[in-house]
Design a protein around this motif. Structure first.
Motif, PDB file in Angstrom:
ATOM      1  N   LYS A 176       6.451 -39.382 -24.551  1.00 24.78           N
ATOM      2  CA  LYS A 176       5.091 -40.073 -24.618  1.00 24.78           C
ATOM      3  C   LYS A 176       4.088 -39.694 -24.038  1.00 24.78           C
ATOM      4  O   LYS A 176       2.690 -39.813 -24.291  1.00 24.78           O
ATOM      5  N   TYR A 177       4.100 -39.196 -22.645  1.00 22.71           N
ATOM      6  CA  TYR A 177       2.975 -38.550 -21.866  1.00 22.71           C
ATOM      7  C   TYR A 177       2.452 -37.524 -22.638  1.00 22.71           C
ATOM      8  O   TYR A 177       1.144 -37.463 -22.464  1.00 22.71           O
ATOM      9  N   PHE A 178       3.113 -36.523 -23.027  1.00 19.08           N
ATOM     10  CA  PHE A 178       2.357 -35.304 -23.757  1.00 19.08           C
ATOM     11  C   PHE A 178       1.894 -35.757 -25.066  1.00 19.08           C
ATOM     12  O   PHE A 178       0.898 -35.134 -25.472  1.00 19.08           O
ATOM     13  N   ASP A 179       2.382 -36.824 -25.598  1.00 17.22           N
ATOM     14  CA  ASP A 179       1.833 -37.238 -26.910  1.00 17.22           C
ATOM     15  C   ASP A 179       0.260 -37.904 -26.503  1.00 17.22           C
ATOM     16  O   ASP A 179      -0.572 -37.859 -27.593  1.00 17.22           O
ATOM     17  N   SER A 180       0.292 -38.350 -25.417  1.00 19.45           N
ATOM     18  CA  SER A 180      -1.333 -38.982 -25.047  1.00 19.45           C
ATOM     19  C   SER A 180      -2.045 -37.992 -24.507  1.00 19.45           C
ATOM     20  O   SER A 180      -3.191 -38.474 -24.146  1.00 19.45           O
ATOM     21  N   LYS A 181      -1.692 -36.957 -23.971  1.00 18.33           N
ATOM     22  CA  LYS A 181      -2.557 -35.830 -23.403  1.00 18.33           C
ATOM     23  C   LYS A 181      -2.697 -34.610 -24.065  1.00 18.33           C
ATOM     24  O   LYS A 181      -1.708 -34.417 -24.778  1.00 18.33           O
ATOM     25  N   THR A 182      -3.925 -33.955 -24.070  1.00 14.03           N
ATOM     26  CA  THR A 182      -3.889 -32.805 -24.719  1.00 14.03           C
ATOM     27  C   THR A 182      -3.287 -31.868 -23.821  1.00 14.03           C
ATOM     28  O   THR A 182      -3.450 -31.879 -22.698  1.00 14.03           O
ATOM     29  N   VAL A 183      -2.878 -30.766 -24.313  1.00 12.12           N
ATOM     30  CA  VAL A 183      -2.377 -29.526 -23.808  1.00 12.12           C
ATOM     31  C   VAL A 183      -3.313 -29.247 -22.564  1.00 12.12           C
ATOM     32  O   VAL A 183      -3.074 -28.735 -21.576  1.00 12.12           O
ATOM     33  N   GLY A 184      -4.704 -28.762 -22.942  1.00 10.58           N
ATOM     34  CA  GLY A 184      -5.584 -28.302 -22.253  1.00 10.58           C
ATOM     35  C   GLY A 184      -5.874 -29.271 -20.933  1.00 10.58           C
ATOM     36  O   GLY A 184      -5.917 -28.648 -19.869  1.00 10.58           O
ATOM     37  N   GLU A 185      -5.692 -30.513 -21.004  1.00 13.80           N
ATOM     38  CA  GLU A 185      -5.907 -31.394 -20.166  1.00 13.80           C
ATOM     39  C   GLU A 185      -4.776 -31.331 -18.992  1.00 13.80           C
ATOM     40  O   GLU A 185      -5.138 -31.278 -17.777  1.00 13.80           O
ATOM     41  N   ILE A 186      -3.535 -30.994 -19.654  1.00 11.16           N
ATOM     42  CA  ILE A 186      -2.401 -31.169 -18.583  1.00 11.16           C
ATOM     43  C   ILE A 186      -2.518 -29.594 -17.904  1.00 11.16           C
ATOM     44  O   ILE A 186      -2.286 -29.565 -16.649  1.00 11.16           O
ATOM     45  N   LEU A 187      -2.705 -28.675 -18.637  1.00 13.97           N
ATOM     46  CA  LEU A 187      -2.791 -27.019 -17.988  1.00 13.97           C
ATOM     47  C   LEU A 187      -3.967 -27.257 -17.016  1.00 13.97           C
ATOM     48  O   LEU A 187      -3.680 -26.443 -15.979  1.00 13.97           O
ATOM     49  N   SER A 188      -5.174 -27.920 -17.434  1.00 14.56           N
ATOM     50  CA  SER A 188      -6.040 -27.719 -16.304  1.00 14.56           C
ATOM     51  C   SER A 188      -5.562 -28.502 -14.856  1.00 14.56           C
ATOM     52  O   SER A 188      -6.126 -28.077 -13.920  1.00 14.56           O
ATOM     53  N   ARG A 189      -4.817 -29.364 -14.841  1.00 16.77           N
ATOM     54  CA  ARG A 189      -4.439 -30.124 -13.784  1.00 16.77           C
ATOM     55  C   ARG A 189      -3.603 -29.150 -12.918  1.00 16.77           C
ATOM     56  O   ARG A 189      -3.757 -29.061 -11.890  1.00 16.77           O
ATOM     57  N   VAL A 190      -2.735 -28.660 -13.539  1.00 13.16           N
ATOM     58  CA  VAL A 190      -1.742 -27.587 -13.071  1.00 13.16           C
ATOM     59  C   VAL A 190      -2.291 -26.279 -12.552  1.00 13.16           C
ATOM     60  O   VAL A 190      -1.859 -25.772 -11.721  1.00 13.16           O
ATOM     61  N   THR A 191      -3.451 -25.950 -13.121  1.00  9.73           N
ATOM     62  CA  THR A 191      -3.874 -24.564 -12.853  1.00  9.73           C
ATOM     63  C   THR A 191      -5.487 -24.762 -12.315  1.00  9.73           C
ATOM     64  O   THR A 191      -5.564 -24.519 -11.084  1.00  9.73           O
ATOM     65  N   ASN A 192      -6.367 -25.195 -13.051  1.00  9.62           N
ATOM     66  CA  ASN A 192      -7.820 -25.131 -12.371  1.00  9.62           C
ATOM     67  C   ASN A 192      -7.810 -25.979 -11.168  1.00  9.62           C
ATOM     68  O   ASN A 192      -8.641 -25.687 -10.235  1.00  9.62           O
ATOM     69  N   ASP A 193      -7.161 -27.382 -11.290  1.00 11.34           N
ATOM     70  CA  ASP A 193      -7.303 -28.256 -10.282  1.00 11.34           C
ATOM     71  C   ASP A 193      -6.791 -27.898  -9.076  1.00 11.34           C
ATOM     72  O   ASP A 193      -7.254 -27.734  -8.046  1.00 11.34           O
ATOM     73  N   ILE A 194      -5.405 -27.191  -9.040  1.00 11.99           N
ATOM     74  CA  ILE A 194      -4.810 -26.552  -7.982  1.00 11.99           C
ATOM     75  C   ILE A 194      -5.643 -25.492  -7.487  1.00 11.99           C
ATOM     76  O   ILE A 194      -5.502 -25.467  -6.083  1.00 11.99           O
ATOM     77  N   ASP A 195      -6.277 -24.824  -8.336  1.00  8.41           N
ATOM     78  CA  ASP A 195      -6.895 -23.507  -7.847  1.00  8.41           C
ATOM     79  C   ASP A 195      -7.933 -23.920  -6.909  1.00  8.41           C
ATOM     80  O   ASP A 195      -8.491 -23.543  -5.927  1.00  8.41           O
ATOM     81  N   THR A 196      -8.682 -24.921  -7.269  1.00  5.19           N
ATOM     82  CA  THR A 196      -9.807 -25.516  -6.694  1.00  5.19           C
ATOM     83  C   THR A 196      -9.581 -26.105  -5.280  1.00  5.19           C
ATOM     84  O   THR A 196     -10.141 -25.830  -4.132  1.00  5.19           O
ATOM     85  N   ILE A 197      -8.386 -26.658  -5.174  1.00  2.00           N
ATOM     86  CA  ILE A 197      -7.717 -27.108  -3.937  1.00  2.00           C
ATOM     87  C   ILE A 197      -7.727 -26.101  -3.082  1.00  2.00           C
ATOM     88  O   ILE A 197      -7.974 -26.068  -1.752  1.00  2.00           O
ATOM     89  N   ILE A 198      -6.996 -24.868  -3.508  1.00  2.00           N
ATOM     90  CA  ILE A 198      -6.581 -23.784  -2.643  1.00  2.00           C
ATOM     91  C   ILE A 198      -7.900 -23.200  -2.089  1.00  2.00           C
ATOM     92  O   ILE A 198      -7.917 -22.635  -1.010  1.00  2.00           O
ATOM     93  N   SER A 199      -8.739 -23.082  -3.198  1.00  2.00           N
ATOM     94  CA  SER A 199      -9.905 -22.071  -2.736  1.00  2.00           C
ATOM     95  C   SER A 199     -10.791 -22.866  -1.584  1.00  2.00           C
ATOM     96  O   SER A 199     -11.171 -22.436  -0.517  1.00  2.00           O
ATOM     97  N   THR A 200     -10.961 -24.498  -1.862  1.00  2.00           N
ATOM     98  CA  THR A 200     -11.645 -25.126  -0.957  1.00  2.00           C
ATOM     99  C   THR A 200     -10.820 -25.119   0.560  1.00  2.00           C
ATOM    100  O   THR A 200     -11.405 -24.965   1.647  1.00  2.00           O
ATOM    101  N   MET A 201      -9.486 -25.017   0.534  1.00  2.32           N
ATOM    102  CA  MET A 201      -8.901 -25.131   1.768  1.00  2.32           C
ATOM    103  C   MET A 201      -9.003 -23.684   2.421  1.00  2.32           C
ATOM    104  O   MET A 201      -9.103 -23.514   3.772  1.00  2.32           O
ATOM    105  N   GLN A 202      -8.879 -22.601   1.770  1.00  4.94           N
ATOM    106  CA  GLN A 202      -9.030 -21.310   2.190  1.00  4.94           C
ATOM    107  C   GLN A 202     -10.507 -21.023   2.893  1.00  4.94           C
ATOM    108  O   GLN A 202     -10.772 -20.542   3.854  1.00  4.94           O
TER     109      GLN A 202
END
Length: 618
Positions: free
Chosen positions: A150-176
């Motif tokens: 039901k979680y995947f039914d309520s979210k778009t694929v792009g939104e889930i992927l963005s959290r795992v890729t773009n958002d984590i990359d943003t955290i890494i870039s800032t930390m570095q």
């Protein structure tokens, strides 16, 4: 505008809004738009991930202090050379080249040590940030496998992927980058301020007068530029959405001759993007010239007052020179810190999105369940099953059905009748609200989910093949499958012939969308995969709906082999394909309204008969 066109336009706008939202947090200036909901709480939680690396972080801070100290003291030492030369000229004494030489070597040593500290600081921070990213990605990946459907039914694929890729990359870039820069900027500001006070409190006071003006300019211009950057991000997201929908649906666009309309829309969005972008860049670009103006005014006052102090003998000329260098550098850490704080706002917002994923409710733990079906037969029974995707709107009420081992049960009905819901409940993708689902007399809730799902094999309308060889795709159905087993499954699925006609046979590599084989061939591969898995119960969901009649016959042969001796649930719109089913369930509005064989239902002359006859009406 017709109702159909209005609906189409609404969907297109909604898609663009989704692209706009997904387009933020990509890094750069657009990242400053998203604000965190709980800044301090998220920072504390993010800091918790750094605890395993606290020794490295302590070394990073130590290195930053060392680099800053050596960088800050260098202007004073340069000033000593200037003072020595000035004294030699004014007193008509020989220049002390030995002192100058030793001082230059000292400066070179200081710069080398400072550079070494900075290098080690960046090296350690890179390792910490990448390990942090590794930890977050691993947690996110593990979490995704524990989330209910039901979680995947309520979210778009792009939104889930963005959290795992773009958002984590943003955290890494800032930390570095930004964290080390923030530490260095703060230490540099403090160090320069201390050195200025040591040289001359009066000149320091003159310099401090310009600080409020610098902060006021930076804050006001940043506010104005942020408005334009926000509009730029929105326009960019809209443009991305427009381009995506145009090129993914280019065949439809050409078929309806709508190229000119899409070109006009593109030009209109592109013009807005250009307008907002140049305003944003211009407004943000004037910060540094204005800061330079303020700094130069302060610089002039320091030079005049410093010159007077030198003439009076209150201060050496080298000290004035060093102070003027400090004046040039004094506001730079302030500007850098302001920019970093904006980036940190975005980073914390990205962290919150990652934490939201990690905090989602998981499927409850079933490690304590030990019951297993040692020799499953495939008997399936629904007893008074009630279920709804939301508690307020039950879709299925008090459903009862029974399937004997080896029986083929066909499920038919209009769209939204609840056919696929039955599959979701059988596989325990969703938990029922009331009643029982039994397999061989055992309640599926008493079994682990993975043990329930191992009983099933699925062949769906939307085939799923991954980037790999045909052999690997078929072998996905069984761990450690041998080549002989793979080929035997392919032969039973009627797929062996077409595979051998390919240039590399079973070693042919399928691309990401498996576009190098036809839709029917994809379906045969999924059937071969299911045969190899050797399931007790089969689910066939519209498996032949998107292929031609000849390919359908071929697929049907493969499915007949697959279904032999197995309990099978077949969802089909082409009613001609399920005429031989042992039992046909006719569903509407979540209820079984008719059931029986094809002949029995046709004699009833009810809902099923109407559906069947409508498919063959002239």
């Amino acid at each position: 505008m017709s109702e159909e066109n209005k609906d189409l336009e609404k969907k297109r706008k909604a898609k663009r809004v989704n692209n706009q939202q997904g387009g933020r947090g990509q890094g750069g200036r657009f990242a400053t738009l998203e604000k965190p909901k709980d800044f301090s709480g998220s920072v504390r939680r993010l800091a918790g991930y750094l605890k395993p690396y606290r020794v490295r972080m302590a070394i990073v801070i130590f290195m930053a202090i060392g680099a800053t100290i050596f960088t800050v003291i260098s202007p004073i030492i340069i000033g000593q050379i200037t003072t020595s030369l000035y004294n030699s000229i004014t007193t008509n004494t020989p220049i002390d080249f030995n002192f100058i030489k030793n001082t230059i070597f000292l400066l070179i040593g200081i710069y080398l040590v400072a550079a070494s500290f900075s290098y080690l600081q960046q090296f350690l921070m890179a390792s910490v940030s990448q390990r942090l990213g590794y930890d977050l990605r691993k947690q996110a990946n593990d979490k995704i496998h524990k989330l209910p459907l039901k979680y995947f039914d309520s979210k778009t694929v792009g939104e889930i992927l963005s959290r795992v890729t773009n958002d984590i990359d943003t955290i890494i870039s800032t930390m570095q980058q930004s964290v080390t820069q923030l530490i260095t900027s703060a230490l540099t500001f403090i160090g320069i301020f201390v050195m200025m006070l040591i040289i001359s409190p009066t000149l320091t006071l003159i310099t401090l007068v310009t600080i409020p003006l610098s902060i006021l300019i930076t804050r006001n211009i940043a506010k104005r530029s942020q408005v334009y950057f926000s509009k730029q991000a929105n326009a960019l997201g809209e443009l991305n959405g427009h381009v995506e929908e145009t090129y993914t649906g280019h065949v439809t666009v050409k078929a309806y001759s709508r190229e000119n309309q899409f070109i006009e829309e593109f030009n209109e969005i592109n013009d807005r993007l250009y307008s907002h972008a140049w305003k944003a860049q211009f407004v943000s670009g004037i910060i540094m010239p204005l800061m330079s103006l303020v700094n130069n005014i302060g610089y002039v006052f320091v030079a005049v007052v410093g010159g007077i102090f030198v003439l009076r003998g209150n201060i050496t000329i080298g000290s004035v020179q060093a102070f003027m260098q400090y004046t040039r550098q004094f506001t730079q850490p302030i500007v850098q810190t302001a920019e970093i704080i904006n980036i940190l706002q975005s980073t914390v917002a990205s962290a919150e999105r990652v934490f939201e994923l990690l905090d989602e409710d998981e499927e409850y733990d079933e490690s304590n369940k030990v019951l297993k079906l040692e020799r499953p037969r495939g008997e399936v029974e629904f007893k008074n099953v009630t279920f709804g995707y939301t508690k307020e709107k039950p879709l299925i009420k008090d459903m009862n059905l029974y399937a004997s081992p080896g029986e083929t049960v066909a499920i038919v009905g209009p769209t939204g009748a609840g056919k696929t819901t039955i599959v979701n409940l059988l596989m325990r993708f969703y938990e029922i609200d009331d009643g029982e689902i039994l397999i061989d007399g055992v309640n599926t809730k008493d079994l682990k989910r993975e043990d329930v799902r191992k009983l099933f094999g699925m062949v769906l309308q939307d085939t799923w093949l991954f980037n790999g060889t045909i052999k690997e795709n078929i072998a996905y159905g069984k761990e450690n499958a041998t080549d002989e087993e793979i080929m035997k499954a392919a032969k039973l699925a009627q797929a062996d012939h077409f595979i051998r006609t390919l240039p590399k046979g079973y070693d042919t590599v399928l691309n990401e969308e498996a576009s190098n084989i036809s839709q029917g061939q994809k379906q045969l591969l999924t059937i071969a995969r299911a045969i190899l898995a050797n399931p007790t119960i089969l689910i066939l969901d519209e498996a032949t709906s998107s292929v031609d009649t000849r390919t359908e016959i071929l697929i049907q042969k493969g499915m007949d082999v697959l279904m032999k001796g197995r309990t099978s649930f077949v969802i089909a719109h082409r009613l001609s394909t399920i005429k031989n089913a042992d039992m046909i369930l006719v569903m509407n509005n979540g209820q079984i309204i008719e059931q029986g064989t094809h002949e029995e239902l046709m004699k009833l002359n009810g809902f099923y008969a109407d559906l069947y006859n409508s498919q063959f009406a002239a």
